[in-house]
Write an enzyme that holds these catalytic residues in place. Structure first.
Site, mmCIF file in Angstrom:
data_model
loop_
_atom_site.group_PDB
_atom_site.id
_atom_site.type_symbol
_atom_site.label_atom_id
_atom_site.label_comp_id
_atom_site.label_asym_id
_atom_site.label_seq_id
_atom_site.Cartn_x
_atom_site.Cartn_y
_atom_site.Cartn_z
ATOM 1 N N GLY A 129 2.392 -0.675 4.461
ATOM 2 C CA GLY A 129 2.776 0.506 4.063
ATOM 3 C C GLY A 129 4.594 0.756 3.684
ATOM 4 O O GLY A 129 5.082 0.717 2.153
ATOM 5 N N GLY A 130 4.676 1.044 4.806
ATOM 6 C CA GLY A 130 5.998 2.425 4.422
ATOM 7 C C GLY A 130 7.002 0.969 3.310
ATOM 8 O O GLY A 130 7.983 1.575 2.825
ATOM 9 N N ASN A 154 1.097 -1.008 -0.226
ATOM 10 C CA ASN A 154 0.252 0.312 -0.214
ATOM 11 C C ASN A 154 0.942 1.686 0.323
ATOM 12 O O ASN A 154 1.901 1.792 1.328
ATOM 13 C CB ASN A 154 -0.859 -0.044 1.001
ATOM 14 C CG ASN A 154 -1.866 1.520 1.335
ATOM 15 O OD1 ASN A 154 -1.510 1.426 0.724
ATOM 16 N ND2 ASN A 154 -1.842 1.325 2.671
ATOM 17 N N TRP A 155 1.188 1.303 -1.396
ATOM 18 C CA TRP A 155 1.984 3.026 -1.326
ATOM 19 C C TRP A 155 1.334 3.949 -1.005
ATOM 20 O O TRP A 155 2.292 5.536 -0.254
ATOM 21 C CB TRP A 155 2.126 3.704 -2.620
ATOM 22 C CG TRP A 155 2.690 2.197 -3.201
ATOM 23 C CD1 TRP A 155 3.144 1.179 -3.275
ATOM 24 C CD2 TRP A 155 3.677 2.070 -4.951
ATOM 25 N NE1 TRP A 155 3.959 -0.368 -3.521
ATOM 26 C CE2 TRP A 155 4.402 0.629 -4.687
ATOM 27 C CE3 TRP A 155 3.434 2.767 -5.662
ATOM 28 C CZ2 TRP A 155 4.514 0.772 -5.987
ATOM 29 C CZ3 TRP A 155 3.597 2.709 -7.662
ATOM 30 C CH2 TRP A 155 4.862 1.539 -7.214
ATOM 31 N N LYS A 156 0.347 4.360 0.061
ATOM 32 C CA LYS A 156 -0.492 5.569 0.444
ATOM 33 C C LYS A 156 -0.076 6.927 -0.685
ATOM 34 O O LYS A 156 -0.011 6.919 -1.923
ATOM 35 C CB LYS A 156 0.244 5.857 1.411
ATOM 36 C CG LYS A 156 -0.622 4.662 2.544
ATOM 37 C CD LYS A 156 0.225 4.748 4.083
ATOM 38 C CE LYS A 156 -0.329 3.092 5.034
ATOM 39 N NZ LYS A 156 -0.296 3.354 6.061
ATOM 40 N N HIS A 158 -8.739 0.796 4.617
ATOM 41 C CA HIS A 158 -8.021 1.738 5.986
ATOM 42 C C HIS A 158 -8.018 2.108 7.038
ATOM 43 O O HIS A 158 -8.790 2.671 6.773
ATOM 44 C CB HIS A 158 -7.120 1.585 4.904
ATOM 45 C CG HIS A 158 -6.376 1.679 5.561
ATOM 46 N ND1 HIS A 158 -5.233 3.103 6.177
ATOM 47 C CD2 HIS A 158 -4.631 0.744 5.142
ATOM 48 C CE1 HIS A 158 -3.910 2.953 6.492
ATOM 49 N NE2 HIS A 158 -3.865 1.373 5.838
ATOM 50 N N SER A 208 3.612 -1.970 10.033
ATOM 51 C CA SER A 208 4.743 -2.766 10.375
ATOM 52 C C SER A 208 5.451 -3.549 9.668
ATOM 53 O O SER A 208 6.430 -3.800 10.167
ATOM 54 C CB SER A 208 5.058 -1.893 11.504
ATOM 55 O OG SER A 208 4.888 -0.257 11.609
ATOM 56 N N GLU A 246 -5.526 -5.039 10.615
ATOM 57 C CA GLU A 246 -4.213 -3.805 11.086
ATOM 58 C C GLU A 246 -4.332 -2.988 12.087
ATOM 59 O O GLU A 246 -4.836 -2.605 12.558
ATOM 60 C CB GLU A 246 -4.131 -2.980 9.803
ATOM 61 C CG GLU A 246 -4.025 -3.541 8.674
ATOM 62 C CD GLU A 246 -3.020 -3.082 7.276
ATOM 63 O OE1 GLU A 246 -2.309 -3.223 7.420
ATOM 64 O OE2 GLU A 246 -4.400 -1.717 7.642
ATOM 65 N N GLY A 287 2.750 2.140 10.813
ATOM 66 C CA GLY A 287 3.545 3.289 10.790
ATOM 67 C C GLY A 287 4.111 3.564 11.834
ATOM 68 O O GLY A 287 4.825 4.904 11.806
ATOM 69 N N GLU A 296 -7.038 4.663 7.609
ATOM 70 C CA GLU A 296 -6.525 5.873 7.596
ATOM 71 C C GLU A 296 -7.829 6.032 6.904
ATOM 72 O O GLU A 296 -8.231 7.613 6.939
ATOM 73 C CB GLU A 296 -5.074 6.183 6.913
ATOM 74 C CG GLU A 296 -3.925 6.084 6.997
ATOM 75 C CD GLU A 296 -2.996 5.482 6.615
ATOM 76 O OE1 GLU A 296 -3.091 5.403 6.194
ATOM 77 O OE2 GLU A 296 -1.705 4.915 7.468
#
Ligand code: PGA
Length: 256
Positions: free
Chosen positions: A238-239, A13-15, A99, A217, A171, A177, A101
């Site tokens: 993600g990251g 997930n590149w956000k 998600h 993470s 999640e 993150g 966010e």
């Protein structure tokens, strides 16, 4: 130990990260590295404006391209939104919905997530439905209650047949993150709870076939211990999905 009755599914997930050039370079690198491998499923979720070009760049490779969200309506006066059929038009094959966010930064409700799931499946998109508790909810012993509510409402309109096109991502919000990962025991407990819940909502074969990703993470240092857990069937990253150097060792995880 995980015997992988379900095909492992690693999603990036590149956000709201990378630019066009960086996105294309990363996609090319992943494509070259994954080659024709089919023992693990890999998907990337770039910002919506890059879906079209990335889907064309990755055509013919096993890497699937998806959207990070879609609108709960098909068309109309929804400034700033992108509908599920538009995502399909752009070349997306799947979409992340619910998600944390979206839920916690943009105030998306469980009901909206349920409507988005309906829209996505109707448009032909496969769905990664995200669920997970906040830190205060975990501390208050509400993890199962939260996950159960999010799942029941999110899956409210989904038929047994459509469950084949759906993946659940657990999640925990406190692990996203933050560098703090759920322990394999914590992840395993919620994953098996989710599988049990899906068995209750549908039946045992559907629950057994359902892939449940862990997210929060995930990196090359913890992917093996997480993937070793029986009910962990993949990762939503993600990251660590933003560079080939970090993402490749994740989908090349080796339990042996
Ligand atoms: P993270 O994000 O890997 O950066 O924690 C996971 C996610 O939000 O899906």
């Amino acid at each position: 130990m995980n015997d992988f009755v379900r095909k492992p599914f690693i999603a990036g997930n590149w956000k709201m990260n990378l630019d066009r050039k960086g996105a294309l370079e990363l996609a090319q690198e992943l494509r070259e590295r994954l080659g024709a491998r089919t023992d693990v499923e890999v998907a990337i979720f770039p910002p919506a404006v890059y879906i079209d070009e990335l889907a064309r760049t990755l055509a013919g490779s096993p890497i699937r391209v998806g959207g990070q969200d879609c609108c709960e309506a098909t068309s109309g006066a929804f400034t700033g939104e992108t509908s599920a059929p538009m995502m399909v038009d752009a070349g997306a094959e799947l979409v992340i919905l619910g998600h944390s966010e979206r839920r916690h930064v943009y105030g998306e409700t469980d009901e909206q997530v349920g409507q988005k799931v309906r829209q996505a499946l109707d448009a032909g998109l496969d769905v990664i439905l995200c669920v997970g508790e906040l830190l205060e909810e975990r501390k208050a012993g509400e993890t199962e209650g939260v996950v159960s509510r999010q799942l029941r409402i999110g899956l409210g309109s989904v038929t047994a047949e459509e469950m084949q096109r759906l993946v659940v991502a657990y999640e925990p919000v406190w692990a996203i993150g933050t560098g703090e990962t759920a322990t394999p025991e914590q992840a395993g407990a919620v994953h098996s709870y989710i599988r049990g819940l899906v068995e209750g909502l549908f039946d045992a074969p559907i629950a057994r076939a359902l892939r449940i990703q862990y997210g929060g993470s995930v990196n090359s240092g913890n992917v093996v211990e997480l993937m070793a857990v029986q009910d962990v069937d993949g990762a939503l990253v993600g990251g660590a999905s933003l560079s080939a150097e970090k993402f490749i060792p994740i989908f090349e995880f080796d339990l042996s």
